[in-house]
Motif scaffolding. Structure first.
Motif, PDB file in Angstrom:
ATOM      1  N   GLU A  35       0.827  -1.218   0.000  1.00  0.00           N
ATOM      2  CA  GLU A  35       0.000   0.000   0.000  1.00  0.00           C
ATOM      3  C   GLU A  35       0.858   1.264   0.000  1.00  0.00           C
ATOM      4  O   GLU A  35       0.569   2.217  -0.704  1.00  0.00           O
ATOM      5  CB  GLU A  35      -0.962   0.005   1.202  1.00  0.00           C
ATOM      6  CG  GLU A  35      -2.104  -0.972   1.067  1.00  0.00           C
ATOM      7  CD  GLU A  35      -2.980  -0.698  -0.155  1.00  0.00           C
ATOM      8  OE1 GLU A  35      -3.293   0.473  -0.447  1.00  0.00           O
ATOM      9  OE2 GLU A  35      -3.344  -1.681  -0.822  1.00  0.00           O
ATOM     10  N   GLU A  36       1.920   1.254   0.778  1.00  0.00           N
ATOM     11  CA  GLU A  36       2.814   2.412   0.808  1.00  0.00           C
ATOM     12  C   GLU A  36       3.549   2.561  -0.523  1.00  0.00           C
ATOM     13  O   GLU A  36       3.775   3.679  -1.001  1.00  0.00           O
ATOM     14  CB  GLU A  36       3.816   2.287   1.959  1.00  0.00           C
ATOM     15  CG  GLU A  36       4.652   3.542   2.143  1.00  0.00           C
ATOM     16  CD  GLU A  36       5.619   3.440   3.314  1.00  0.00           C
ATOM     17  OE1 GLU A  36       6.530   4.284   3.366  1.00  0.00           O
ATOM     18  OE2 GLU A  36       5.485   2.533   4.155  1.00  0.00           O
ATOM     19  N   SER A  37       3.898   1.444  -1.144  1.00  0.00           N
ATOM     20  CA  SER A  37       4.553   1.486  -2.457  1.00  0.00           C
ATOM     21  C   SER A  37       3.660   2.160  -3.486  1.00  0.00           C
ATOM     22  O   SER A  37       4.131   2.964  -4.295  1.00  0.00           O
ATOM     23  CB  SER A  37       4.881   0.070  -2.940  1.00  0.00           C
ATOM     24  OG  SER A  37       5.856  -0.516  -2.149  1.00  0.00           O
ATOM     25  N   ILE A  38       2.381   1.830  -3.452  1.00  0.00           N
ATOM     26  CA  ILE A  38       1.430   2.430  -4.396  1.00  0.00           C
ATOM     27  C   ILE A  38       1.338   3.935  -4.162  1.00  0.00           C
ATOM     28  O   ILE A  38       1.363   4.725  -5.115  1.00  0.00           O
ATOM     29  CB  ILE A  38       0.053   1.750  -4.270  1.00  0.00           C
ATOM     30  CG1 ILE A  38       0.152   0.295  -4.753  1.00  0.00           C
ATOM     31  CG2 ILE A  38      -1.010   2.511  -5.059  1.00  0.00           C
ATOM     32  CD1 ILE A  38      -1.056  -0.555  -4.411  1.00  0.00           C
ATOM     33  N   THR A  39       1.270   4.336  -2.904  1.00  0.00           N
ATOM     34  CA  THR A  39       1.207   5.766  -2.571  1.00  0.00           C
ATOM     35  C   THR A  39       2.481   6.484  -3.011  1.00  0.00           C
ATOM     36  O   THR A  39       2.431   7.563  -3.612  1.00  0.00           O
ATOM     37  CB  THR A  39       0.990   5.942  -1.054  1.00  0.00           C
ATOM     38  OG1 THR A  39      -0.233   5.306  -0.682  1.00  0.00           O
ATOM     39  CG2 THR A  39       0.929   7.412  -0.663  1.00  0.00           C
ATOM     40  N   LEU A  40       3.635   5.866  -2.713  1.00  0.00           N
ATOM     41  CA  LEU A  40       4.914   6.469  -3.106  1.00  0.00           C
ATOM     42  C   LEU A  40       5.044   6.577  -4.621  1.00  0.00           C
ATOM     43  O   LEU A  40       5.525   7.589  -5.141  1.00  0.00           O
ATOM     44  CB  LEU A  40       6.081   5.647  -2.554  1.00  0.00           C
ATOM     45  CG  LEU A  40       6.357   5.760  -1.066  1.00  0.00           C
ATOM     46  CD1 LEU A  40       7.427   4.767  -0.639  1.00  0.00           C
ATOM     47  CD2 LEU A  40       6.755   7.173  -0.699  1.00  0.00           C
ATOM     48  N   PHE A  41       4.605   5.542  -5.332  1.00  0.00           N
ATOM     49  CA  PHE A  41       4.678   5.569  -6.789  1.00  0.00           C
ATOM     50  C   PHE A  41       3.842   6.717  -7.351  1.00  0.00           C
ATOM     51  O   PHE A  41       4.283   7.444  -8.243  1.00  0.00           O
ATOM     52  CB  PHE A  41       4.207   4.229  -7.371  1.00  0.00           C
ATOM     53  CG  PHE A  41       4.365   4.152  -8.856  1.00  0.00           C
ATOM     54  CD1 PHE A  41       5.585   3.822  -9.412  1.00  0.00           C
ATOM     55  CD2 PHE A  41       3.299   4.416  -9.707  1.00  0.00           C
ATOM     56  CE1 PHE A  41       5.742   3.758 -10.794  1.00  0.00           C
ATOM     57  CE2 PHE A  41       3.447   4.352 -11.078  1.00  0.00           C
ATOM     58  CZ  PHE A  41       4.676   4.025 -11.630  1.00  0.00           C
ATOM     59  N   GLY A  42       2.638   6.896  -6.819  1.00  0.00           N
ATOM     60  CA  GLY A  42       1.781   7.995  -7.275  1.00  0.00           C
ATOM     61  C   GLY A  42       2.414   9.349  -7.034  1.00  0.00           C
ATOM     62  O   GLY A  42       2.388  10.234  -7.893  1.00  0.00           O
TER      63      GLY A  42
END
Length: 82
Positions: A35-42
Motif C-alpha cells: 500500500e505504501e509502495s502504491i502511494t509512493l509511486f503515485g
C-alpha cells in the motif's frame, strides 16, 4: 517526505528531484509495504511531472529560436530577462 500532493506545486526543482530520488531508492529497496509502495509511486509520478514542467519553463526562458529573413531557424539567442 511531504504530507500532501498539493504541496508539490510549491517545491523547487531541486527539492522535488531530491524527493523523487528518495522515493526511487525506497521502492528499489523492496522493503516498503504494498500500500505504501502504491502511494509512493503515485507521488513519484506527480513529482516527475512537476520537474518536467519546471525544466520546460526554464528552457523556454534560456533560449529562443532566431529566424532568418526567410523565416527559417537560424540559431538560438537568449531571451531578454523579464
Amino acid at each position: 517526505m511531504a504530507d500532501k500532493p498539493s504541496d508539490i506545486a510549491t517545491l523547487s526543482f531541486e527539492k522535488a528531484l531530491a524527493e523523487l530520488e528518495q522515493i526511487v531508492r525506497s521502492l528499489e529497496g523492496g522493503n516498503v509495504p504494498l500500500e505504501e509502495s502504491i502511494t509512493l509511486f503515485g507521488r513519484g509520478e506527480q513529482l516527475k511531472a512537476h520537474c518536467d514542467k519546471l525544466l520546460k519553463v526554464a528552457e523556454a526562458k534560456v533560449d529562443k529560436i532566431r529566424l532568418d529573413a526567410e523565416g527559417k531557424p537560424a540559431g538560438l539567442e537568449p531571451l531578454p530577462e523579464a
